[in-house]
Design a protein around this motif. Structure first.
Motif, PDB file in Angstrom:
ATOM      1  N   VAL A 183       0.805  -1.324  -0.011  1.00 28.02           N
ATOM      2  CA  VAL A 183       0.017  -0.083   0.094  1.00 28.02           C
ATOM      3  C   VAL A 183       1.004   1.204   0.187  1.00 28.02           C
ATOM      4  CG1 VAL A 183      -1.813   1.371   1.146  1.00 28.02           C
ATOM      5  CG2 VAL A 183      -1.788  -1.317   1.106  1.00 28.02           C
ATOM      6  N   HIS A 184       0.966   1.632  -1.100  1.00 27.43           N
ATOM      7  CA  HIS A 184       2.149   2.710  -1.463  1.00 27.43           C
ATOM      8  C   HIS A 184       1.519   4.213  -0.963  1.00 27.43           C
ATOM      9  CE1 HIS A 184       4.844   5.552  -3.423  1.00 27.43           C
ATOM     10  NE2 HIS A 184       5.908   4.711  -2.846  1.00 27.43           N
ATOM     11  N   GLY A 185       0.267   4.498  -1.392  1.00 27.10           N
ATOM     12  CA  GLY A 185      -0.330   6.000  -1.282  1.00 27.10           C
ATOM     13  C   GLY A 185      -1.509   5.929  -0.662  1.00 27.10           C
ATOM     14  N   ILE A 186      -1.821   6.875   0.057  1.00 27.90           N
ATOM     15  CA  ILE A 186      -3.227   7.151   0.643  1.00 27.90           C
ATOM     16  C   ILE A 186      -3.698   8.777   0.314  1.00 27.90           C
ATOM     17  CG2 ILE A 186      -3.168   5.401   2.380  1.00 27.90           C
ATOM     18  CD1 ILE A 186      -2.698   7.736   4.442  1.00 27.90           C
ATOM     19  N   TYR A 187      -4.862   8.938   0.179  1.00 26.49           N
ATOM     20  CA  TYR A 187      -5.263  10.271   0.044  1.00 26.49           C
ATOM     21  C   TYR A 187      -6.591  10.442   0.830  1.00 26.49           C
ATOM     22  CZ  TYR A 187      -6.540  14.658  -2.640  1.00 26.49           C
ATOM     23  OH  TYR A 187      -6.903  15.632  -3.046  1.00 26.49           O
ATOM     24  N   VAL A 188      -6.466  11.928   1.405  1.00 28.13           N
ATOM     25  CA  VAL A 188      -7.799  12.198   2.280  1.00 28.13           C
ATOM     26  C   VAL A 188      -8.532  13.248   1.547  1.00 28.13           C
ATOM     27  CG1 VAL A 188      -8.600  13.208   4.458  1.00 28.13           C
ATOM     28  CG2 VAL A 188      -6.308  11.584   4.384  1.00 28.13           C
ATOM     29  N   THR A 189     -10.110  12.721   1.525  1.00 30.35           N
ATOM     30  CA  THR A 189     -10.779  13.458   0.677  1.00 30.35           C
ATOM     31  C   THR A 189     -12.217  13.475   1.410  1.00 30.35           C
ATOM     32  OG1 THR A 189     -11.737  13.901  -1.442  1.00 30.35           O
ATOM     33  CG2 THR A 189     -11.262  11.618  -0.988  1.00 30.35           C
ATOM     34  N   ASP A 190     -12.942  14.460   1.429  1.00 31.35           N
ATOM     35  CA  ASP A 190     -14.503  14.422   1.735  1.00 31.35           C
ATOM     36  C   ASP A 190     -15.307  13.875   0.509  1.00 31.35           C
ATOM     37  OD1 ASP A 190     -16.960  14.832   2.598  1.00 31.35           O
ATOM     38  OD2 ASP A 190     -16.735  16.924   2.946  1.00 31.35           O
ATOM     39  N   TRP A 191     -15.298  12.665   0.604  1.00 33.12           N
ATOM     40  CA  TRP A 191     -15.799  11.822  -0.613  1.00 33.12           C
ATOM     41  C   TRP A 191     -17.338  12.290  -0.929  1.00 33.12           C
ATOM     42  CZ3 TRP A 191     -13.289   9.225  -4.341  1.00 33.12           C
ATOM     43  CH2 TRP A 191     -13.951   8.287  -5.259  1.00 33.12           C
ATOM     44  N   ASP A 192     -18.079  12.337   0.280  1.00 31.71           N
ATOM     45  CA  ASP A 192     -19.400  12.379   0.069  1.00 31.71           C
ATOM     46  C   ASP A 192     -19.969  13.789  -0.046  1.00 31.71           C
ATOM     47  OD1 ASP A 192     -20.026   9.560  -0.199  1.00 31.71           O
ATOM     48  OD2 ASP A 192     -19.487   9.397   1.978  1.00 31.71           O
ATOM     49  N   GLY A 193     -19.095  14.686   0.492  1.00 33.08           N
ATOM     50  CA  GLY A 193     -19.199  16.187   0.606  1.00 33.08           C
ATOM     51  C   GLY A 193     -20.201  16.444   1.976  1.00 33.08           C
ATOM     52  N   ASP A 194     -20.114  15.471   2.921  1.00 27.51           N
ATOM     53  CA  ASP A 194     -20.778  15.680   4.187  1.00 27.51           C
ATOM     54  C   ASP A 194     -20.029  16.106   5.320  1.00 27.51           C
ATOM     55  OD1 ASP A 194     -19.368  13.505   4.396  1.00 27.51           O
ATOM     56  OD2 ASP A 194     -20.879  12.026   4.798  1.00 27.51           O
ATOM     57  N   GLY A 195     -18.812  16.554   4.957  1.00 23.83           N
ATOM     58  CA  GLY A 195     -17.757  17.032   6.249  1.00 23.83           C
ATOM     59  C   GLY A 195     -17.186  16.065   6.933  1.00 23.83           C
ATOM     60  N   ARG A 196     -17.147  14.668   6.327  1.00 17.16           N
ATOM     61  CA  ARG A 196     -16.525  13.524   6.870  1.00 17.16           C
ATOM     62  C   ARG A 196     -15.602  13.126   5.891  1.00 17.16           C
ATOM     63  NH1 ARG A 196     -19.955  10.856  10.848  1.00 17.16           N
ATOM     64  NH2 ARG A 196     -19.446   9.036   9.982  1.00 17.16           N
ATOM     65  N   ASP A 197     -14.142  13.159   6.294  1.00 16.28           N
ATOM     66  CA  ASP A 197     -13.090  12.623   5.505  1.00 16.28           C
ATOM     67  C   ASP A 197     -13.230  11.008   5.134  1.00 16.28           C
ATOM     68  OD1 ASP A 197     -12.144  15.166   4.743  1.00 16.28           O
ATOM     69  OD2 ASP A 197     -10.919  15.153   6.670  1.00 16.28           O
ATOM     70  N   GLY A 198     -13.087  10.723   4.078  1.00 13.90           N
ATOM     71  CA  GLY A 198     -12.642   9.498   3.611  1.00 13.90           C
ATOM     72  C   GLY A 198     -11.059   9.319   3.440  1.00 13.90           C
ATOM     73  N   VAL A 199     -10.705   7.790   3.243  1.00  9.68           N
ATOM     74  CA  VAL A 199      -9.226   7.703   2.863  1.00  9.68           C
ATOM     75  C   VAL A 199      -9.208   6.957   1.884  1.00  9.68           C
ATOM     76  CG1 VAL A 199      -7.072   6.765   3.909  1.00  9.68           C
ATOM     77  CG2 VAL A 199      -8.754   7.919   5.455  1.00  9.68           C
ATOM     78  N   LEU A 200      -8.472   7.239   0.740  1.00  7.32           N
ATOM     79  CA  LEU A 200      -8.381   6.534  -0.542  1.00  7.32           C
ATOM     80  C   LEU A 200      -6.975   5.729  -0.292  1.00  7.32           C
ATOM     81  CD1 LEU A 200      -9.537   8.935  -3.325  1.00  7.32           C
ATOM     82  CD2 LEU A 200     -10.385   6.681  -2.740  1.00  7.32           C
ATOM     83  N   THR A 201      -6.780   4.452  -0.807  1.00  6.66           N
ATOM     84  CA  THR A 201      -5.651   3.825  -0.600  1.00  6.66           C
ATOM     85  C   THR A 201      -5.109   3.304  -1.840  1.00  6.66           C
ATOM     86  OG1 THR A 201      -6.526   1.688  -0.157  1.00  6.66           O
ATOM     87  CG2 THR A 201      -6.152   3.127   1.729  1.00  6.66           C
ATOM     88  N   ALA A 202      -3.864   3.429  -2.236  1.00  4.55           N
ATOM     89  CA  ALA A 202      -3.457   2.913  -3.719  1.00  4.55           C
ATOM     90  C   ALA A 202      -2.555   1.845  -3.290  1.00  4.55           C
ATOM     91  CB  ALA A 202      -2.745   3.830  -4.284  1.00  4.55           C
ATOM     92  N   SER A 203      -2.845   0.516  -3.916  1.00  2.48           N
ATOM     93  CA  SER A 203      -2.035  -0.716  -3.656  1.00  2.48           C
ATOM     94  C   SER A 203      -1.921  -1.270  -4.681  1.00  2.48           C
ATOM     95  CB  SER A 203      -2.780  -1.416  -2.347  1.00  2.48           C
ATOM     96  OG  SER A 203      -4.114  -1.865  -2.726  1.00  2.48           O
ATOM     97  N   PHE A 204      -1.304  -2.865  -4.475  1.00  4.73           N
ATOM     98  CA  PHE A 204      -1.320  -3.822  -5.354  1.00  4.73           C
ATOM     99  C   PHE A 204      -2.836  -4.263  -6.058  1.00  4.73           C
ATOM    100  CE2 PHE A 204       3.224  -5.746  -4.613  1.00  4.73           C
ATOM    101  CZ  PHE A 204       3.684  -4.888  -5.168  1.00  4.73           C
ATOM    102  N   GLY A 205      -3.744  -4.288  -4.921  1.00  2.00           N
ATOM    103  CA  GLY A 205      -5.112  -4.533  -5.551  1.00  2.00           C
ATOM    104  C   GLY A 205      -5.957  -3.291  -6.048  1.00  2.00           C
ATOM    105  N   GLY A 206      -5.476  -2.118  -6.070  1.00  2.00           N
ATOM    106  CA  GLY A 206      -6.122  -0.931  -6.979  1.00  2.00           C
ATOM    107  C   GLY A 206      -6.179   0.069  -5.979  1.00  2.00           C
TER     108      GLY A 206
END
Length: 370
Positions: A183-206
């Motif tokens: 798991v080489h990369g992560i990215y924090v973003t308010d995915w749903d626009g509700d003020g709650r951050d989600g975490v995107l992960t980039a890995s061998f699995g996608g």
């Protein structure tokens, strides 16, 4: 080239040289003067340092570290100066990685040496980011190790944990261990626009998205499988989210330390993958920001190998189907990490990058579109 898609012009400035193993640059106001400063993390040096905007005077935060790999800054106590959480003692091989996690706090004067408190040891601790996962405004520190504790090269087969810490308590809490391989990369973003951050992960699995649900449990959603090649050349290495108008897209380096810049755009229930460049050598960082002021986030991609450098990609249509490439730096920056922020308060987003083999830190002053 369509109107409004002209590349931005940049003036290059060297902030520092001699940063052996330059690995990460973080933008943060460390002296509470309203100006964004630059934290420079170099894995081959024992000191974590910062450079004060606008003179770029060098200050040592703390020293005595070995193999620093990542840090994240956020003001946890409300005094106007961010605390820094640092991961050190890193190695790709889990059996050789101490995974030390430490909290650094200023001792009254952020230009002086900071106090260091160790809070955890988690093998291959690799990516640290702050995130407001519950919408409370109280951020937690996300720690994404590179691999699981039993992983070995070249396949790195194991489940890879994702965890977080609440400031003050600094107790490790699980997010999930469903990701596998590197798991080489992560990215924090308010995915749903509700003020709650989600975490995107980039890995061998996608690319996967983790979100904290209202019931306190974490949900994991597959976004895309990344590069379709066979393991361990599969999946994604780094990911960032951008917008064109009201449409979200994802930009990724693929596969791990790969040659491709891929753009994902949602079509119905799936995300369509388009490779917009496959010329990078040891691609290592991706960022998004509107550099030319046309209302569309551009893509900044840096690579450490070969002729090394930094490219910027500009969307040439209203949907993100077609992109042009512009060279920001070629040969002078083995970019391990880049960030984008308005460093000189002129209303334009600048770029800053730190180099591995080039051992340097630069900022690229945005002069506006050509």
């Amino acid at each position: 080239m369509v109107q409004g898609a002209e590349p931005a012009r940049f003036a290059e400035h060297t902030v520092a040289t001699g940063l052996k193993g330059g690995y990460q640059v973080v933008v943060a106001d460390l002296n509470h003067d309203g100006k964004p400063d630059l934290i420079a993390l170099a894995s081959g040096m024992p000191e974590l340092v910062w450079y004060e905007n606008p003179t770029w005077d060098r200050h040592v935060i703390a020293s005595g570290f070995s193999r620093m790999i990542n840090c994240a800054a956020w003001d946890t106590d409300g005094d106007g100066v961010p605390e820094i959480v640092l991961a050190s003692g890193f190695a790709n091989e889990a059996k050789n990685s101490a995974g030390l996690v430490s909290v650094l706090h200023h001792d009254g004067d952020p230009r002086g040496l900071w106090k260091v408190t160790d809070i955890d040891r988690l093998t291959t601790s690799h990516r640290l980011r702050w995130a407001d996962v519950d919408g409370s405004g109280r951020k937690v520190l996300v720690n994404a190790p590179l691999t699981g504790a039993r992983a070995e090269a070249p396949d790195y087969r194991d489940h890879t944990p994702l965890v977080f810490y609440r400031p003050g308590e600094w107790k490790r809490e699980p997010i999930g261990d469903q990701n596998e391989g590197v798991v080489h990369g992560i990215y924090v973003t308010d995915w749903d626009g509700d003020g709650r951050d989600g975490v995107l992960t980039a890995s061998f699995g996608g690319i996967y998205l983790y979100r904290l649900q209202r019931d306190g449990k974490w949900a994991r959603t597959e976004i895309a499988k990344g590069d379709p090649a066979a393991w361990p050349k599969s999946g994604s290495s780094d990911v960032a989210a951008g917008h064109i108008g009201g449409m979200r897209y994802l930009a990724a380096i693929e596969p791990w330390h790969g040659s491709q810049v891929a753009v994902y755009r949602r079509l119905g229930d799936s995300w369509r993958r388009r490779v917009i460049d496959d010329s990078l050598t040891d691609g290592h960082t991706v960022w998004t920001a509107d550099l030319n002021g046309d209302g569309k986030d551009d893509i900044i991609a840096g690579f450490r190998g070969g002729k090394h450098g930094v490219y910027v990609y500009y969307a040439q249509d209203a949907h993100g189907d077609w992109w042009s490439k512009s060279v920001l730096d070629e040969g002078g920056m083995a970019a391990a990490a880049c960030a984008a922020a308005d460093l000189n308060a002129d209303g334009r987003i600048d770029v800053t990058c730190i180099g591995a083999a080039t051992a340097n830190l630069k900022w690229y002053e945005n002069l506006g579109p050509r």
